[in-house]
Design an enzyme around this catalytic site. Sequence first.
Site, PDB file in Angstrom:
ATOM      1  N   TYR A   1     -11.957 -18.611 -14.382  1.00  0.00           N
ATOM      2  CA  TYR A   1     -11.590 -18.503 -12.968  1.00  0.00           C
ATOM      3  C   TYR A   1     -11.617 -17.051 -12.531  1.00  0.00           C
ATOM      4  CZ  TYR A   1      -6.809 -16.876 -13.970  1.00  0.00           C
ATOM      5  OH  TYR A   1      -5.719 -16.151 -14.385  1.00  0.00           O
ATOM      6  N   CYS A   2     -11.745 -16.874 -11.223  1.00  0.00           N
ATOM      7  CA  CYS A   2     -11.644 -15.566 -10.591  1.00  0.00           C
ATOM      8  C   CYS A   2     -10.898 -15.775  -9.279  1.00  0.00           C
ATOM      9  CB  CYS A   2     -13.017 -14.922 -10.412  1.00  0.00           C
ATOM     10  SG  CYS A   2     -14.161 -15.859  -9.371  1.00  0.00           S
ATOM     11  N   SER A   3     -11.229 -15.029  -8.245  1.00  0.00           N
ATOM     12  CA  SER A   3     -10.541 -15.203  -6.961  1.00  0.00           C
ATOM     13  C   SER A   3     -10.819 -16.574  -6.376  1.00  0.00           C
ATOM     14  CB  SER A   3     -10.958 -14.114  -5.971  1.00  0.00           C
ATOM     15  OG  SER A   3     -10.540 -12.855  -6.434  1.00  0.00           O
TER      16      SER A   3
END
Length: 174
Positions: A97-99
């Site tokens: 995951y990221c933003s």
Amino acid sequence: MYYTRTVFMLLFFVFVSTSFAQKSIDATLSKFNTESVPYISIGELSKSEGVLLLDTRKKEEFEVSHLKNAIWVGYEAFSLDSVVNKIENRGKPLVVYCSIGVRSEEIGERLMAAGFTDVKNLYGGIFEWKNQGNPVFDPQGDRTNKVHAFDRQWGKLLKNADKIYPQPKNRKKE
């Protein structure tokens, strides 16, 4: 003449800023992602057990908050060798995951190319996780409402958190 040029510049600025503004997570992901890494929804992740969470954001973003028990692997600083050394079982369920899920798709692709067989990309990333009221944690393991918003444009997609923006870099005096 001056008035016309001023109006033109104002209209141009409005057009450019609204054209590039991110309208929604769905629209942004459909624009930037190819779905080369299968998505996992927030609901599916909440019910999953034994999943290893890999945070692909910058270290400064991770240090503001992250999902519980996530391991920081970075994006620009990502090292496949480092991940391979930490995760011997290439069949272990991994969620990147990221933003919102753009940078994490690229890292997911690299993991899949390296032979990891159960890699998923968290749909909407930490922004959607927090938008849906789920907890995030600071480096000490305490719950926080703070989320690094990456920048002001991307931050528009984060609705349910205290937005933290990057600090300006110190400029050298000349």
